[in-house]
Design a protein around this motif. Structure first.
Motif, PDB file in Angstrom:
ATOM      1  N   GLN A   6     -20.698   2.300 -10.906  1.00  0.00           N
ATOM      2  CA  GLN A   6     -21.110   3.529 -10.927  1.00  0.00           C
ATOM      3  C   GLN A   6     -22.295   3.807 -11.867  1.00  0.00           C
ATOM      4  N   ASP A   7     -22.788   4.954 -11.927  1.00  0.00           N
ATOM      5  CA  ASP A   7     -23.848   5.316 -13.055  1.00  0.00           C
ATOM      6  C   ASP A   7     -23.638   5.027 -14.388  1.00  0.00           C
ATOM      7  N   ASN A   8     -22.235   5.049 -14.627  1.00  0.00           N
ATOM      8  CA  ASN A   8     -21.919   5.010 -15.967  1.00  0.00           C
ATOM      9  C   ASN A   8     -21.530   3.583 -16.099  1.00  0.00           C
ATOM     10  N   ASN A   9     -21.938   2.597 -15.392  1.00  0.00           N
ATOM     11  CA  ASN A   9     -21.516   1.066 -15.693  1.00  0.00           C
ATOM     12  C   ASN A   9     -19.768   1.075 -15.477  1.00  0.00           C
ATOM     13  N   LEU A  10     -19.089   1.988 -15.148  1.00  0.00           N
ATOM     14  CA  LEU A  10     -17.624   1.866 -14.510  1.00  0.00           C
ATOM     15  C   LEU A  10     -17.854   1.024 -13.373  1.00  0.00           C
ATOM     16  N   VAL A  11     -17.095  -0.172 -13.307  1.00  0.00           N
ATOM     17  CA  VAL A  11     -16.862  -1.120 -12.216  1.00  0.00           C
ATOM     18  C   VAL A  11     -15.450  -0.823 -11.274  1.00  0.00           C
ATOM     19  N   ASN A  12     -15.865  -0.521 -10.234  1.00  0.00           N
ATOM     20  CA  ASN A  12     -14.573  -0.439  -9.423  1.00  0.00           C
ATOM     21  C   ASN A  12     -14.386  -1.189  -8.284  1.00  0.00           C
ATOM     22  N   SER A  13     -13.261  -1.783  -7.976  1.00  0.00           N
ATOM     23  CA  SER A  13     -13.071  -2.956  -7.011  1.00  0.00           C
ATOM     24  C   SER A  13     -12.050  -2.322  -6.132  1.00  0.00           C
ATOM     25  N   PHE A  14     -12.194  -3.067  -4.839  1.00  0.00           N
ATOM     26  CA  PHE A  14     -11.243  -2.723  -3.658  1.00  0.00           C
ATOM     27  C   PHE A  14     -10.722  -3.950  -2.927  1.00  0.00           C
ATOM     28  N   ILE A  15      -9.397  -3.814  -2.626  1.00  0.00           N
ATOM     29  CA  ILE A  15      -8.941  -4.840  -1.838  1.00  0.00           C
ATOM     30  C   ILE A  15      -8.463  -4.673  -0.624  1.00  0.00           C
ATOM     31  N   TYR A  16      -8.696  -5.308   0.549  1.00  0.00           N
ATOM     32  CA  TYR A  16      -8.369  -5.175   1.978  1.00  0.00           C
ATOM     33  C   TYR A  16      -7.560  -6.178   2.396  1.00  0.00           C
ATOM     34  N   GLY A  17      -6.394  -5.763   3.309  1.00  0.00           N
ATOM     35  CA  GLY A  17      -5.604  -6.424   3.757  1.00  0.00           C
ATOM     36  C   GLY A  17      -5.226  -6.077   5.345  1.00  0.00           C
ATOM     37  N   ILE A  18      -4.342  -6.588   5.627  1.00  0.00           N
ATOM     38  CA  ILE A  18      -4.100  -6.506   7.313  1.00  0.00           C
ATOM     39  C   ILE A  18      -5.192  -7.054   7.855  1.00  0.00           C
ATOM     40  N   ASN A  19      -5.328  -8.414   7.819  1.00  0.00           N
ATOM     41  CA  ASN A  19      -6.478  -9.132   8.461  1.00  0.00           C
ATOM     42  C   ASN A  19      -7.781  -8.370   7.905  1.00  0.00           C
ATOM     43  N   LYS A  20      -7.847  -7.902   6.796  1.00  0.00           N
ATOM     44  CA  LYS A  20      -9.074  -7.518   5.980  1.00  0.00           C
ATOM     45  C   LYS A  20      -9.369  -6.124   6.742  1.00  0.00           C
ATOM     46  N   SER A  21      -8.787  -5.589   7.180  1.00  0.00           N
ATOM     47  CA  SER A  21      -9.247  -4.259   8.180  1.00  0.00           C
ATOM     48  C   SER A  21      -8.774  -2.951   7.511  1.00  0.00           C
ATOM     49  N   LEU A  23      -7.815  -0.811   3.561  1.00  0.00           N
ATOM     50  CA  LEU A  23      -7.984  -0.801   2.128  1.00  0.00           C
ATOM     51  C   LEU A  23      -6.442  -0.886   1.680  1.00  0.00           C
ATOM     52  N   ILE A  24      -5.968  -1.858   0.782  1.00  0.00           N
ATOM     53  CA  ILE A  24      -4.594  -1.783   0.479  1.00  0.00           C
ATOM     54  C   ILE A  24      -4.458  -1.507  -1.131  1.00  0.00           C
ATOM     55  N   SER A  25      -5.775  -1.421  -1.801  1.00  0.00           N
ATOM     56  CA  SER A  25      -5.736  -1.103  -3.242  1.00  0.00           C
ATOM     57  C   SER A  25      -7.197  -0.854  -3.607  1.00  0.00           C
ATOM     58  N   GLU A  26      -7.176  -0.093  -4.543  1.00  0.00           N
ATOM     59  CA  GLU A  26      -8.454   0.376  -5.268  1.00  0.00           C
ATOM     60  C   GLU A  26      -8.213   0.457  -6.799  1.00  0.00           C
ATOM     61  N   ILE A  27      -9.326  -0.222  -7.542  1.00  0.00           N
ATOM     62  CA  ILE A  27      -9.051  -0.209  -8.973  1.00  0.00           C
ATOM     63  C   ILE A  27     -10.378   0.216  -9.682  1.00  0.00           C
ATOM     64  N   LYS A 183      -4.438   2.119  -7.672  1.00  0.00           N
ATOM     65  CA  LYS A 183      -3.555   2.485  -6.683  1.00  0.00           C
ATOM     66  C   LYS A 183      -3.474   1.571  -5.563  1.00  0.00           C
ATOM     67  N   SER A 184      -2.193   1.614  -4.601  1.00  0.00           N
ATOM     68  CA  SER A 184      -2.159   0.823  -3.547  1.00  0.00           C
ATOM     69  C   SER A 184      -1.608   1.650  -2.365  1.00  0.00           C
ATOM     70  N   TYR A 185      -1.779   1.019  -1.302  1.00  0.00           N
ATOM     71  CA  TYR A 185      -1.324   1.796   0.142  1.00  0.00           C
ATOM     72  C   TYR A 185      -0.676   0.878   0.983  1.00  0.00           C
ATOM     73  N   THR A 186       0.176   1.369   1.933  1.00  0.00           N
ATOM     74  CA  THR A 186       0.486   0.377   3.110  1.00  0.00           C
ATOM     75  C   THR A 186       0.510   1.344   4.125  1.00  0.00           C
ATOM     76  N   TYR A 187       0.554   0.858   5.569  1.00  0.00           N
ATOM     77  CA  TYR A 187       0.341   1.615   6.679  1.00  0.00           C
ATOM     78  C   TYR A 187       1.304   1.348   7.872  1.00  0.00           C
ATOM     79  N   LYS A 188       1.314   2.215   8.725  1.00  0.00           N
ATOM     80  CA  LYS A 188       1.990   2.099   9.902  1.00  0.00           C
ATOM     81  C   LYS A 188       1.026   2.014  11.027  1.00  0.00           C
ATOM     82  N   PRO A 189       0.827   1.042  11.914  1.00  0.00           N
ATOM     83  CA  PRO A 189      -0.225   0.887  12.920  1.00  0.00           C
ATOM     84  C   PRO A 189      -0.145   2.004  13.709  1.00  0.00           C
TER      85      PRO A 189
END
Length: 235
Positions: A6-21, A23-27, A183-189
């Motif tokens: 971001q503009d304030n140099n804060l780095v955010n990362s994102f992790i993808y799952g379920i065949n990378k389709s 978002l399962i976590s954002e940091i 934060k992390s997420y789970t899903y039901k197809p």
């Protein structure tokens, strides 16, 4: 995994799952090389390593989503080279106050979560208390910067491990800087999000009716926070 600054140099990362389709976590405030998450959904380890992983789908042995990891005489681990030999963080983020890991576990009085720095005799370990063996219990460990700052110039490699000799079930395994928020997420197809776990790894659950409409919202103790009843008006 993706990340942006971001503009304030804060780095955010994102992790993808379920065949990378999905978002399962954002940091927030963590680079991609210094954070990790897996909820074991879809039989995925998300770059963690186990020689013979056993995925569990029995409802009572799953904390969020549809899967957990069953361990009996095995371990799951991952290595993180969070600080380079030059003593600088790989990505353009401030030096962190330390690192932490957390995981939900059920069963196995000898089950544990551990962060260690090999060859430095530095370790933080948490075991399941005997009274919590039959219920889900959150293990969390931290290694503050003050424990490894003297080794920064020669590189800092952290290893995160979960293990148990007797049968235990693990779910929602996290690793990230102490001053980051995950934060992390789970899903039901075909339905949607079934849980959202906050920065303390505490989930909120979402249940749907057979038509895919949100029916119940529950807290981490399964208390109902919100209930929606759908009624049809006669034509």
């Amino acid at each position: 995994m993706n990340q942006f600054t971001q503009d304030n140099n804060l780095v955010n990362s994102f992790i993808y799952g379920i065949n990378k389709s999905l978002l399962i976590s954002e940091i927030k405030n963590a680079a991609k090389n210094e954070c990790a998450y897996t909820g074991f959904e879809n039989n995925e380890l998300n770059d963690w390593y186990s020689s013979s992983p056993i995925f569990e789908t029995t409802l009572e042995n799953v904390h969020t989503g549809d899967y957990s990891l069953k361990i009996a005489g095995q371990s799951l681990s991952r290595s993180f080279n969070v600080i380079s030999a030059a003593g600088t963080v790989y990505e353009p983020v401030p030096m962190h106050s330390g690192y932490k890991a957390s995981v939900w576990v059920k069963g196995g009085t000898d089950a544990y979560l551990k962060i260690s720095i090999p060859n430095r005799s530095i370790e933080s370990k948490s075991n399941v208390p005997p009274e919590a063996v039959n219920d889900w219990h959150l293990l969390d460990v931290e290694i503050p910067y003050g424990k490894y700052d003297q080794f920064v110039g020669s590189g800092v490699n952290m290893v995160v491990e979960i293990s148990a000799s007797s049968t235990a079930y693990f779910d929602d395994l996290r690793f990230h800087p102490m001053d980051a928020h995950m934060k992390s997420y789970t899903y039901k197809p075909l339905f949607g999000v079934t849980s959202i776990s906050d920065q303390n790894n505490k989930p909120t659950y979402y249940e749907y009716d057979p038509f895919g409409r949100l029916k119940l919202v529950k807290d981490d103790k399964m208390n109902i926070l919100k209930k929606t009843d759908y009624h049809y008006r006669p034509q």
